[in-house]
Structure formats: structure tokens, C-alpha cells
Write an enzyme that holds these catalytic residues in place. Structure first.
Site, PDB file in Angstrom:
ATOM      1  N   GLU A  39       0.829  -1.213   0.000  1.00  0.00           N
ATOM      2  CA  GLU A  39       0.000   0.000   0.000  1.00  0.00           C
ATOM      3  C   GLU A  39       0.866   1.266   0.000  1.00  0.00           C
ATOM      4  OE1 GLU A  39      -0.457  -2.613   1.912  1.00  0.00           O
ATOM      5  OE2 GLU A  39      -2.556  -3.230   1.791  1.00  0.00           O
ATOM      6  N   LYS A 134      24.228   1.106  -1.219  1.00  0.00           N
ATOM      7  CA  LYS A 134      23.755  -0.026  -0.427  1.00  0.00           C
ATOM      8  C   LYS A 134      23.862   0.225   1.070  1.00  0.00           C
ATOM      9  CE  LYS A 134      23.081  -3.025  -3.737  1.00  0.00           C
ATOM     10  NZ  LYS A 134      21.837  -3.730  -3.969  1.00  0.00           N
ATOM     11  N   ASN A 139      20.466  -5.586   0.339  1.00  0.00           N
ATOM     12  CA  ASN A 139      19.955  -5.119  -0.966  1.00  0.00           C
ATOM     13  C   ASN A 139      19.022  -3.918  -0.763  1.00  0.00           C
ATOM     14  OD1 ASN A 139      19.532  -5.035  -3.720  1.00  0.00           O
ATOM     15  ND2 ASN A 139      18.176  -6.818  -3.765  1.00  0.00           N
ATOM     16  N   ILE A 458      22.717  -1.363 -20.906  1.00  0.00           N
ATOM     17  CA  ILE A 458      23.065  -2.347 -19.871  1.00  0.00           C
ATOM     18  C   ILE A 458      22.157  -3.573 -19.942  1.00  0.00           C
ATOM     19  CG2 ILE A 458      23.460  -2.646 -17.379  1.00  0.00           C
ATOM     20  CD1 ILE A 458      25.413  -0.750 -18.845  1.00  0.00           C
ATOM     21  N   SER A 460      18.247  -3.864 -19.739  1.00  0.00           N
ATOM     22  CA  SER A 460      16.786  -3.717 -19.687  1.00  0.00           C
ATOM     23  C   SER A 460      16.361  -2.411 -20.349  1.00  0.00           C
ATOM     24  CB  SER A 460      16.281  -3.779 -18.253  1.00  0.00           C
ATOM     25  OG  SER A 460      16.820  -2.748 -17.473  1.00  0.00           O
ATOM     26  N   CYS A 670      26.856  -1.936 -10.370  1.00  0.00           N
ATOM     27  CA  CYS A 670      26.233  -0.648 -10.065  1.00  0.00           C
ATOM     28  C   CYS A 670      25.898  -0.616  -8.572  1.00  0.00           C
ATOM     29  CB  CYS A 670      24.957  -0.472 -10.881  1.00  0.00           C
ATOM     30  SG  CYS A 670      23.856  -1.867 -10.718  1.00  0.00           S
ATOM     31  N   GLU A 692      28.452   1.847 -12.980  1.00  0.00           N
ATOM     32  CA  GLU A 692      27.775   3.092 -12.626  1.00  0.00           C
ATOM     33  C   GLU A 692      28.838   4.155 -12.345  1.00  0.00           C
ATOM     34  OE1 GLU A 692      24.921   2.614  -9.506  1.00  0.00           O
ATOM     35  OE2 GLU A 692      25.386   4.583  -8.716  1.00  0.00           O
ATOM     36  N   HIS A 721      18.858   6.675 -12.740  1.00  0.00           N
ATOM     37  CA  HIS A 721      17.974   6.725 -11.574  1.00  0.00           C
ATOM     38  C   HIS A 721      17.132   7.974 -11.541  1.00  0.00           C
ATOM     39  CE1 HIS A 721      21.049   3.843 -10.188  1.00  0.00           C
ATOM     40  NE2 HIS A 721      19.936   3.190  -9.994  1.00  0.00           N
ATOM     41  N   CYS A 753      23.170   1.928 -15.828  1.00  0.00           N
ATOM     42  CA  CYS A 753      22.490   0.699 -15.415  1.00  0.00           C
ATOM     43  C   CYS A 753      21.333   0.480 -16.385  1.00  0.00           C
ATOM     44  CB  CYS A 753      22.000   0.876 -13.970  1.00  0.00           C
ATOM     45  SG  CYS A 753      21.270  -0.605 -13.245  1.00  0.00           S
TER      46      CYS A 753
END
Ligand SMILES: CN1c2c(nc(N)[nH]c2=O)NC[C@@H]1CNc1ccc(C(=O)N[C@@H](CCC(=O)N[C@@H](CCC(=O)N[C@@H](CCC(=O)O)C(=O)O)C(=O)O)C(=O)O)cc1
Ligand SMILES: N[C@@H](CCS)C(=O)O
Ligand SMILES: [Zn+2]
Length: 783
Positions: A39, A134, A139, A458, A460, A670, A692, A721, A753
């Protein structure tokens, strides 16, 4: 201090008759923020899209907190955390709490704190976002505070005090949780342009009054205890940091108007910081006793325990999904009882890092599901342990726990003889390409005929809502497999056509079929379990569903070959095969804890090696094996690093070294600083590495060059990003910048990325400008 303790297998009594029954209580450091059906993601993204007002977003957030606290209290948690909840990131919240808003965001923040908050996270047309990296070896990604000698801190306790008041008004006993001052400074980076010798830790004395004020306000709002999280102290720290820690907690515990202070550490052992904190006048420590942090037990005894202090013992692994060995934990707790004034029980760290509830997972075989504990089950384990310690009868739960643990160790899933036999005969030469890079690069250039400064992406391309809906439709049976596959092929056609038109040199199929770069592979490899609802926050509103690596790993069939071959059939330019590397598959999954990681990595590497071989056999000339998690998986303590780097780099090479000299192996990293693992990056022996680099303005290219890195490098020139599309001029500047450290015959031009989080409206023009910038710089290269 000298109670007699007995941990019985029957679970009845852990304290002998000679000692009073201890009153251990259950607590948690933090709770998943998203709600049972993500949510929070929907509300925040709804606000960004203008579908919700700020007030509606705040109401939704308060509702999620209320539900979480009610559930926790109902489950037996004696003290619920507050302030762990965040609309985006708790380190960004600490930036707000300390007034350390960067100058470029100040005006927007003062005009509208909510929009200013999101502007720091996501950037605007005129102001870059904070860097993201990070959170220790997890992650989860936090936003990096920027501090300089001129930073002026100013306490803003509205966030933490507001959340505490909410919890108190709902009748909960609550403990605010803050990022501690030492960790906050150690996680910060100097603002660009500060003198090279400036360290944010130098600001400690200016920061402490802010904490003093926030603590006083929390006390006034009813906080009995406040938790200050100092996970940075589980890393190797210099004497200067340890001195700063002693000074910080000396000052904070010397305040007159303050709550009791609980300093929390997790993810590894406290080491040299333990005596510093034990000697300090803080009122309690929360410590991790799982995994490598189990060493805390002996260390605590060695410093003479924590007489008169509270110890919150993290004996339930807060970041993995396996059920606890309750009897073993009770034995640990029994030992700890003798070492402290007051003992409470908790998961080892915030439960932010695990999914909410195993009960939602209807597709997992119940025989396997009984081995699993997500956040709610971990709370139940914690409460059981506290009850056991307090003299409650937990016998039935101990028996069930023992049976579940035994069924896991006997299972066929965890022991596949064929996989074991193949792993046992791996020889060192299996993980080595026979030809040196110099020879390979000539063979590859003869095959690929690429221009100087070749351009690529990269992997995608935008994961559109239509693609996600198509997958949801497939899952729900609204469309069949062939219809879904045609949908993916159509996307590949569009993606290839776009790349040809934009003039990229090495194309990709765009990964439209991948729900996630780890989950996609895990769903096809034997030994992994996928979850339906096991969402875990990765950053901001982005979530992942980490697979569960439960058993021995093998590859029943090729996983990517059809999609890559289809893309290659549409173009004469080379199409890169795209795989996720063994370390990243482990790092972004919940890994088995019943065998060394190195062994699991080797199994995964062999499965990937087969995929690489099949791609090559299908005519793929370039294969990229992504290892973005190589750095984050680095153990927090230096002593454990060489062994890790040894098996991690070997696993990558095992996956990739079975190819011919003229097959080009790429890798990509990255979300981290790689400067301190350059030797390991080198040890991968990849022909090309894309990294990156845009936000740090090519810093990594300089570092690689300084270390004499000999192979080809693609330092990212486009920060994917941020929604903002860079100007061509910015891209040429970054390429020129990279050329100062990487020679033109070894420099690739690519984004930072993958583009999966961007829209076509952003990614399309950005890639067009990227190829235009490469052409422009190419034209000016000396001949
Ligand atoms: C590269 N990164 C990754 C990390 N970890 C991973 N495991 N994977 C990564 O890619 N760590 C470091 C970085 C972190 N970066 C990211 C970037 C982007 C995301 C992200 O976009 N997450 C998505 C969820 C992705 C996903 O699993 N999608 C599925 C399911 C989609 C879904 O929710 N479908 C709905 C219906 C469709 C709809 O209405 O939209 C449903 O099922 O109800 C899929 O595509 O099939 C996110 O939205 O958060 C994460 C980490
Ligand atoms: N090939 C992946 C790597 C992300 S780290 C992608 O492009 O999304
Ligand atoms: Zn990446």
C-alpha cells in the site's frame, strides 16, 4: 550476575530454582513499511502522479503504522519501534531530522517539506538527487547525506516525535529508533568541492547538540527508551572512530533531559567497539548474535558482560527466511542472562529486509513452507523465546520446531547427488579462459568490427505497465502462454528497431520478459523457490521479491536463448546475451544457511555456464553476466574478505570461461563504490565491464586507471535513476572526462544501469543523445 542457568531440551526451565525468573520481553528494531499489499508504494507513487494529496498520503502512511503497531502488540511485542517507518528512506529522514538538507534542495524543502523530501530522493530538473548506495551488505539502498565544513545542523524532531505520539496515543509502549550520530556521519559523503582531507566525522561535536535536542523532545513526548542504530560500528573502524564513539555516547548519556539510551548494532560483531560501548554510560545495547555476529557472545563474556545495562539479544536472524533453531537460541539466551542486568529478545536487525508473512504463500509446498519464517513468523519466534526465558511452557512449539528443522536437513530438495557430483570435479582450469585478454580482444574485434567508443545499453529497456499487466494476465489465466510470448516478441521487435534507429552498436533484446533480473532466473532453476507476495523494499518505492535458494541448483532447460536468438534474428548488429551472475543470484535471494555460500555459488555458476554455452552455440557473440552485487556481498569485516573474493570471482569465471576467444564477455556493476575491490574486478577477467559512474562523475574510471586495469571499461554516462534526460553536452563532457583515464580503444559508452525503471519518453531521447554524443567525440578522436 552469577545466576545458574540451564537450557533444557524440554524447554520448561532455563533458569535454575536458585535464581529469580527473569522477565525477558520481546521487541523488534524495525518493521516492513509497505503494508500487506504494498500500500505504501501505491500511495507514494499515487502522490507523485497527482492522484493523492499530501494529506491523503500522510493519512495512508499513518494507517499503515497503526496497523503494524496493533499487529505487533497483539503478537506479544512489549515495546514497538517508532521512527523506523519512512516514506522513502530512513537515512533521508535523518537528513531532515538533522537539518542537513543540501543547499540545492533547500528552497524547495522550505517551500514544501514533502515535495522537498522527494526532490532530494529523486532529483528535479534543476537539482540532482542525493546519491544512493547499499545499506551495508543488504539489498536495501539509502540516500547518501552530503556534508561539508559549512554544514549547519538544526534539529527537526517533528518526524520522530510525531510517530512516537501516534503510537503512544494508540496505547502502545513504544521505543523510537534513530540512526545514531556516528553511523550517520560515517555514511555521509563530503559535498563536492570540499577540501580532500575533510571527513564528515569531524562534524560530530556540531551534530551532537541536534541529537541532544531530539532526545529531549522524545523524552518530553513520552519516550522511556530511545534506540540509536550504530551498524557502522560492526565494520573495521579506526581508533579515531572509536574515540568519536566514546565521546558521542559519553556526551549523550551525560544529558540531564534524556530517555534511556539503547545503542543497536547488527549485521556483524561489534569487535573493538564493544568495550567502548560497554564502558560508556549508555543504558543498553542491542546486539546481533546470528551468523558472523555470533562471535559477539564470547566477546561479551570477555569484556565482563554488561552489568547494570539492558541487553536486547538479536538471536532470530532478521535478514534471512529460515526458521530459528529455538533450542540453540535458548541456550545462547541462557548464557547471556548471566552477562547482563536485563535481557530482552529480538530479531537481529530490522525486519525491513524480509517479507511480511509466509501465510500469503499458497504456492509453496507446505512441507517446505514449514522451514520458513518471514517477519510475522520471526516475531512469533521472538515472543516464544522471551516466554521460554521467562519460564513459560513452550514445549509444544519446541517440538514442532525440532521436527521442522529435521525435515529440512533430510529433504531431497537440499541434496541432489547429480549436482553434488558435478561440483566435486570442478578443476581450477575450468574457471580460467585459456587465452589472455590481448589475444581475445583481437579475435573479438575481428568478429564484431565495432567502431571506437562502441555504444551499448546495460540490458533492460522500460518495463512498461503493459508488460507487467501482461504478466499479471498470464498468471491469472486471462491470456495464455503463446499470447504472452507474442506480446514479449512485439516488445523485442520495437526495442531492436529503436536501437538500430538510435545507432547503438551492440544491441540488447531489452529484458521485457523479466519480472526481475534475479527472480526470472530463480523461477527457472531447480533449487530456488519463488514467492507470490514476498516483497522487500529495495529503495524508495521499488520492491523486489527475493527468491528463496532452498536446495541444490541445476538448470533443467535454457532460460534466455530463445529471446536472445529472436532479437538477433531481427538485426545484423550483435545482440548481447544477458544473464545475472552467480554472486548476484545469491546476494539477492534468501540463501540456504545449511552449507557454505561458496558451495552454493559453485552450483549456480555451473548452471549459468551451461546457459552461456547454449547462447554461444546459438550464435551469440557477446554475453553479459551482471554482477552488481559483487561489492555489497563483501563481508563487513576485512578478515573475512579474501575468502569471499576468492570464491566469488571464481564463480563468475566458472560461469563465463567456457567460451571461445572471439566471444566477448561483459559484466556490469552498479549501486556501490567499487574502488576497494578493483583487484577482484580484475580477477573476473571480463573483456568489458560497464559501471555506474555518472553521479560520481567518472570517479571509478579514474580509480580503475590508477590501478592499471587492463581491459575495456564502460563508465556509465547517463544516470538512469533520475527521470531527467541529460543534454548531449553533459554526455560529451562525461565521455571527455572518461577519456582522460581510459584510452579510446578500451572505452565503451553506455548508461549507468538498465533502463527498466525509466519510461520510453525518458530512455528514448537519452539513448539518442548518448549515441549522438559518442559520434561527436569519435569524430574528434586523434587518428
Ligand atoms: C538492479 N537492482 C535490483 C536489485 N535487486 C533485484 N532483485 N533486482 C534488481 O533489479 N537490487 C539493486 C537494484 C535495485 N533496483 C531496482 C529497480 C527496480 C525495481 C522495480 O522496479 N521493482 C518493481 C517490481 C518488479 C517486479 O517484480 N515486477 C513483477 C510484478 C509486477 C507487479 O507488481 N504486477 C502487478 C500487476 C501489474 C501492475 O498493475 O503494474 C501485480 O502482480 O499485482 C513483474 O514485472 O511481473 C516495483 O514495482 O517495485 C526493483 C529494484
Ligand atoms: N541487465 C540488468 C542489470 C541491472 S543491474 C538491467 O539492465 O536491468
Ligand atoms: Zn545495474
Amino acid at each position: 550476575m552469577s545466576r545458574d542457568l540451564t537450557a533444557t531440551r524440554e524447554g520448561q526451565s532455563y533458569v535454575t530454582d536458585r535464581s529469580p525468573t527473569p522477565q525477558a520481553r520481546a521487541t523488534v528494531h524495525g518493521w516492513p513499511r509497505q503494508g500487506p499489499s504494498r500500500e505504501l508504494k501505491k500511495a507514494v507513487e499515487g502522490y507523485w502522479a497527482g492522484r493523492l494529496t499530501g494529506d491523503e498520503l500522510r493519512t495512508a502512511a499513518a494507517g499503515l503504522r497503526r496497523t503494524a503497531w496493533q499487529w505487533l502488540t497483539g503478537a506479544g511485542v512489549a515495546e514497538v519501534p517508532t521512527g523506523d517507518f519512512s516514506l522513502y528512506d530512513h537515512v533521508l529522514d535523518t537528513v531532515v531530522m538533522t537539518g542537513a538538507v543540501p543547499a540545492r534542495h533547500r528552497e524547495a524543502f522550505d517551500a514544501d517539506p514533502l515535495d522537498g523530501y522527494f526532490a532530494m530522493a529523486r532529483g528535479t530538473d534543476t537539482a540532482a538527487p542525493l546519491e544512493m548506495t547499499k545499506w551495508f551488505d543488504t539489498n536495501y539502498h539509502y540516500l547518501v547525506p552530503e556534508l561539508g565544513p559549512d554544514t549547519v545542523f538544526a534539529a527537526d524532531a517533528r518526524g520522530p516525535v510525531g510517530q512516537l505520539r501516534e503510537a503512544v496515543s494508540l496505547g502502545h509502549s513504544a521505543r523510537p529508533v534513530l540512526v545514531g550520530p556516528v553511523t550517520f556521519l560515517l555514511l555521509s559523503k563530503p559535498v563536492p568541492g570540499t577540501p580532500a582531507d575533510f571527513r564528515p566525522l569531524a562534524l560530530l561535536d556540531r551534530l551532537l547538540p541536534v541529537y541532544a535536542q531530539v532526545l529531549a523532545e522524545l523524552r518530553a513526548a513520552g519516550a522511556d527508551w530511545v534506540q540509536l542504530d550504530e551498524p557502522a560500528l560492526v565494520q573495521d573502524q579506526s581508533p579515531a572512530v572509536l574515540d568519536a564513539t566514546a565521546r558521542a555516547y559519553g556526551k549523550l548519556s551525560g544529558l540531564t533531559h534524556r530517555p534511556r539510551l539503547l545503542v543497536a548494532s547488527y549485521f556483524d560483531r561489534l569487535g573493538e567497539a564493544l568495550p567502548v560501548l560497554a564502558r560508556s554510560a549508555v543504558d543498553g545495547l542491542a546486539m546481533d548474535f546470528t551468523g558472523p555476529a555470533a562471535a559477539n557472545l564470547e566477546a561479551l563474556a570477555a569484556v565482563g558482560g554488561l552489568p547494570g545495562k539492558r541487553l536486547v539479544a538479536g538471536v532470530v536472524d532478521g535478514r534471512n527466511v529460515w526458521i530459528n533453531d529455538l533450542e540453540r537460541s535458548l541456550a545462547t539466551l541462557a548464557t547471556l542472562l548471566g552477562l547482563t542486568g536485563r535481557l530482552d529478545v529480538a530479531p537481529s536487525c530490522s525486519l525491513l529486509h524480509v517479507p511480511l508473512d509466509t501465510a500469503a504463500e499458497r504456492d509453496i509446498d507446505p512441507q517446505v513452507a514449514r522451514w520458513l519464517a518471514f517477519a510475522r513468523q520471526k516475531v512469533a519466534e521472538t515472543v516464544t523465546l522471551a516466554q521460554g526465558l521467562t519460564g513459560g511452557d513452550i514445549t509444544p512449539r519446541l517440538s514442532a520446531n525440532r521436527a521442522a528443522l529435521a525435515s529440512r536437513s533430510r529433504s531431497a530438495l537440499t541434496h541432489d547427488p547429480a549436482v553434488r557430483a558435478r561440483c566435486a570435479v570442478v578443476a581450477p582450469e575450468d574457471a580460467r579462459r585459456p587465452e589472455p585478454f590481448a589475444l581475445r580482444s583481437v579475435a573479438q574485434q575481428a568478429r564484431l568490427r565495432l567502431p571506437p567508443l562502441p555504444t551499448t545499453s546495460i540490458g533492460s529497456f522500460p518495463q512498461t505497465r503493459e508488460l507487467r499487466v501482461a504478466r499479471a494476465d498470464l498468471r491469472a489465466g486471462r491470456i495464455d502462454g503463446p499470447a504472452y510470448e507474442e506480446r514479449i516478441r512485439a516488445e523485442i521487435r520495437d526495442t531492436v528497431a529503436f536501437q538500430e534507429k538510435a545507432g547503438l552498436d551492440v544491441l540488447v533484446h531489452g529484458e521485457p520478459e523479466r519480472n526481475d533480473m534475479v527472480q526470472y532466473f530463480a523461477e527457472q532453476l531447480t533449487g530456488f523457490l519463488a514467492t507470490r507476495h514476498g516483497w522487500v523494499q529495495s529503495y524508495g518505492t521499488r520492491y523486489v521479491r527475493p527468491p528463496i535458494l532452498a536446495g541444490d541448483v541445476s538448470r533443467p532447460a535454457p532460460m534466455t536463448v530463445d529471446w536472445t536468438s529472436y532479437a538477433q534474428s531481427l538485426t545484423v548488429r550483435p545482440v548481447k546475451g544477458m544473464l545475472t551472475g552467480p554472486v548476484t543470484l545469491l546476494a539477492w535471494s534468501f540463501v540456504r544457511d545449511d552449507q557454505p555460500l561458496a558451495e552454493t555459488a559453485r552450483q549456480v555458476a555451473l548452471a549459468l555456464r551451461d546457459e552461456v554455452a547454449d547462447l554461444e552455440a546459438a550464435g551469440t557473440a557477446v554475453v553479459q553476466v551482471d554482477e552488481p552485487a559483487l561489492r555489497e556481498t563483501l563481508p563487513l569485516r576485512a578478515t573475512a574478505r579474501p575468502a569471499y573474493l576468492q570464491w566469488a570471482t571464481e564463480a563468475f569465471r566458472l560461469a563465463t570461461s567456457g567460451v571461445r576467444a572471439d566471444t566477448q564477455v561483459h559484466t556490469h556493476m552498479c549501486y556501490a563504490e567499487f574502488g576497494d575491490i578493483i583487484d577482484a574486478v580484475d580477477a573476473l577477467d571480463a573483456d568489458v565491464i560497464s559501471l555506474e559512474a555518472a553521479r560520481s562523475r567518472m570517479g571509478i574510471a579514474d580509480e580503475l586507471a590508477a590501478a592499471g586495469y587492463p581491459r575495456a571499461v564502460g563508465p556509465g554516462v547517463y544516470d538512469i535513476h533520475a527521470p531527467r534526460v541529460p543534454e548531449e553536452r553533459e554526455l560529451t563532457d562525461l565521455i571527455d572526462r572518461a577519456l582522460l583515464s581510459v584510452p579510446a580503444d578500451r572505452l565503451w559508452i553506455n548508461p549507468d544501469c538498465g533502463l527498466k525503471t525509466r519510461s520510453w519518453a525518458e530512455a528514448g531521447p537519452a539513448l539518442e543523445r548518448l549515441t549522438a554524443a559518442a559520434r561527436r567525440v569519435r569524430a574528434n578522436l586523434p587518428r
